[in-house]
Design an enzyme around this catalytic site. Structure first.
Site, PDB file in Angstrom:
ATOM      1  N   LYS A 176      24.066  53.954  34.375  1.00 47.03           N
ATOM      2  CA  LYS A 176      25.689  53.537  34.245  1.00 47.03           C
ATOM      3  C   LYS A 176      25.988  53.296  32.733  1.00 47.03           C
ATOM      4  O   LYS A 176      25.046  52.879  32.072  1.00 47.03           O
ATOM      5  CB  LYS A 176      26.048  52.654  35.117  1.00 47.03           C
ATOM      6  CG  LYS A 176      27.633  52.032  35.078  1.00 47.03           C
ATOM      7  CD  LYS A 176      27.816  51.092  35.939  1.00 47.03           C
ATOM      8  CE  LYS A 176      29.543  50.829  36.115  1.00 47.03           C
ATOM      9  NZ  LYS A 176      29.695  49.607  36.982  1.00 47.03           N
ATOM     10  N   SER A 212      33.739  50.548  39.731  1.00 48.78           N
ATOM     11  CA  SER A 212      33.731  51.050  38.900  1.00 48.78           C
ATOM     12  C   SER A 212      32.695  52.072  38.619  1.00 48.78           C
ATOM     13  O   SER A 212      32.594  53.177  37.813  1.00 48.78           O
ATOM     14  CB  SER A 212      33.792  50.081  37.675  1.00 48.78           C
ATOM     15  OG  SER A 212      32.447  49.463  37.723  1.00 48.78           O
ATOM     16  N   SER A 218      31.291  47.109  42.596  1.00 50.49           N
ATOM     17  CA  SER A 218      31.426  48.265  41.969  1.00 50.49           C
ATOM     18  C   SER A 218      29.937  49.072  42.267  1.00 50.49           C
ATOM     19  O   SER A 218      30.169  50.365  41.721  1.00 50.49           O
ATOM     20  CB  SER A 218      31.548  48.176  40.388  1.00 50.49           C
ATOM     21  OG  SER A 218      32.804  47.932  40.062  1.00 50.49           O
TER      22      SER A 218
HETATM   23  N1  GLN Z   1      36.718  46.799  41.478  1.00 49.83           N
HETATM   24  C1  GLN Z   1      36.608  45.526  41.236  1.00 49.83           C
HETATM   25  C2  GLN Z   1      37.332  45.150  39.809  1.00 49.83           C
HETATM   26  O1  GLN Z   1      38.191  45.920  39.405  1.00 49.83           O
HETATM   27  C3  GLN Z   1      35.116  45.357  40.847  1.00 49.83           C
HETATM   28  C4  GLN Z   1      34.676  45.757  39.618  1.00 49.83           C
HETATM   29  C5  GLN Z   1      33.139  45.642  39.189  1.00 49.83           C
HETATM   30  O2  GLN Z   1      32.453  45.460  40.353  1.00 49.83           O
HETATM   31  N2  GLN Z   1      32.460  45.598  38.206  1.00 49.83           N
HETATM   32  O3  GLN Z   1      37.254  44.115  38.973  1.00 49.83           O
END
Ligand code: GLN
Length: 503
Positions: free
Chosen positions: A82, A157, A181
């Site tokens: 990532k 994400s 994410s």
């Molecule tokens: N979707 C969640 C957010 O927008 C989680 C993001 C993540 O785990 N980095 O914050």
């Protein structure tokens, strides 16, 4: 042959590489070819490190040819990283324009551990900007597409990491999980994603989103592969002050135990407040089926109640933006990345750079967080949210007194169409309903494939106490084996052909 190599698991590839049946270079090349064939369509990668990947694989081959034992059980196996982890030899953008062209001066601990293990880093994967989002549509570099249906999102994400697995571009990937994410993209792509205990994997060199919630972890197509990777990246790091100074839980051994298919004596907690209202019927049906499977495996199902989980989303969306507003202050146009030089005062340069460099969701969260932390509102918003966080941790503690693991659907729905929620932040946030409590409590959880609903993958979430990864992997592996037996093989093999690829 080349196409076949991309279909193998990391454990199978390692076996073939270490026995010299195939070379690490051949394996790397097969995956690079696959990326070249399908990634225009999938867009899982922001950067493909062809030369570095082949050079790293060649070193593994050389050392094996010289009779040296493999550097790790995964030596020579390719991986997608990532783009939120710093890498010396590759750009690092965190999905943001503000870091476009930045070359980090150091490797993240996760990256250096991968290298030391002889793992071939194929490149960096797409993500929502600074890891904020649930669809990868908030990437400044365009969305990633779900290999199951390229009109749909792969989740976020870490959508790039998950999609690279489902598109057979890489057998292993690394994600980060601040609110889901790793797990939500795993659920959306029919892959496995693990959010380790907070402090279980070093955050050194992980570009911060919300420091008290961020956690790197393994992504793979099988539970065993995730466990093998977990043991490579996990463990204490003196460079991260929140890293836990304890041995890594023995997760590979736990998977082998789980794969025997016997969960007798284990208590599996079903959280009364999760999986009901707000969950898509197909997701609920898959969850009911999973509960029956777990019972068949010998587990005892117990109903538990976590009454404060329903406030998790609200608390998270105060705590996360607060931390983000502070962490992202470092992007000041003075030290790295983009600089919009207006020729005026430093403050004007900063403002112009941040205006041009951050996307709308990032700006929204910085503003929300700045407001929540501002004097006069701090107690009412940030302070209250922290109290809720404590209550959620207590809910977990009480539940884990009655059950060894807890289960729920990973997400309320299956993958949604690209464009569906991008202009509706609240609808986007609701994706994380089931994953957020774990981050707030600092505990561990994984998502394992749990069949299809209307042709799209569904995930089963298995949650464990802090440092309870072994039992969590055991349950995940037992469930995976049972499903594969029932479905006549892993469902990921049914991922439709991607235009340009042999599928
Ligand atoms: N979707 C969640 C957010 O927008 C989680 C993001 C993540 O785990 N980095 O914050």
């Amino acid at each position: 042959m080349s196409e076949e190599l991309t279909r193998l698991s990391a454990a199978e590839l390692a076996e073939k590489i270490h026995s010299r049946e195939v070379s690490a270079v051949e394996v790397a090349q097969a995956h690079l070819d696959r990326i070249a064939a399908v990634d225009d369509e999938v867009h899982a990668f922001l950067h493909v490190a062809t030369d570095a990947a082949l050079a790293s694989a060649a070193m593994v081959d050389e050392s094996l040819d010289a009779g040296t034992a493999p550097a790790s059980p995964l030596a020579g196996v390719p991986l997608a990283l990532k783009d939120v982890f710093t890498t010396l030899d590759m750009p690092t953008t965190a999905g943001s324009k503000i870091l476009d062209g930045w070359r980090p001066p150091y490797d993240a601990t996760v990256a250096s551990r991968l290298r030391a293990a002889g793992i071939t880093i194929l490149g960096k994967t797409n993500m929502d900007e600074f890891a904020m989002g649930s669809s990868t549509e908030y990437s400044a570099y365009g969305p990633t597409r779900n290999p199951w249906d390229t009109t749909r999102v792969p989740g976020g994400s870490g959508g790039g990491s998950a999609a690279s697995l489902a598109a057979f571009e890489a057998p292993l990937a690394i994600g980060t999980d601040t609110g889901g994410s790793i797990r939500q993209p795993a659920a959306f792509t029919g892959t496995v994603g693990v959010k380790p205990t907070y402090g279980g994997v070093s955050r050194y060199g992980l570009i911060a989103c919300a420091s008290s919630l961020d956690q790197g972890g393994p992504c793979a197509r099988t539970v065993l592969d995730a466990a093998l990777l977990h043991e490579v990246i996990g463990g204490h790091d003196p460079l991260d002050s929140t890293s836990i100074d304890e041995p890594i839980p023995a997760v590979v051994e736990a998977v082998r135990l789980g794969a025997t298919g016997d969960l007798s004596g284990l208590r599996v907690g079903v959280v009364r407040e999760m999986g009901g209202e707000g969950y898509q019927p197909g997701v609920r049906a898959s969850f009911d089926e999973a509960l029956r499977q777990l019972e068949k495996l010998g587990a005892e199902l117990v109903e538990v109640s976590c009454p404060h989980f329903e406030y998790g989303l609200a608390a998270y969306y105060l705590i996360l933006p607060s931390e983000v507003s502070s962490n992202l202050a470092r992007f000041d146009a003075m030290r790295y990345g983009l600089r919009v030089d207006t020729g005026a005062s430093a403050e004007e340069v900063m403002a112009a750079t941040r205006e041009a460099g951050f996307g709308p969701e990032t700006k929204r969260r910085i503003i929300l967080g700045t407001y929540a932390l501002s004097s006069g509102y701090y107690d009412a918003y940030y302070g209250q949210a922290q109290k809720v966080r404590t209550l959620i941790a207590r809910d977990f503690a009480e539940a884990f007194a009655q059950a060894d693991v807890l289960v729920s659907p990973t997400t309320p729905t299956t993958a949604f169409p690209i464009g569906d929620k991008v202009d509706d932040p609240l609808a986007m946030y609701l994706n994380d309903l089931a994953t957020i409590p774990t981050n707030l409590a600092g505990t561990a959880a994984l998502s394992v494939p749990s069949g299809l609903a209307d042709g799209l993958p569904v995930g089963l979430q298995v949650m464990a106490p802090a440092l309870g990864e072994a039992v969590m992997y055991r349950v995940g592996a037992a469930y995976e084996a049972a499903r594969n037996a029932e479905d006549g093989g892993p469902l990921i093999n049914r991922v439709p052909s991607i235009p340009g690829g042999a599928g």
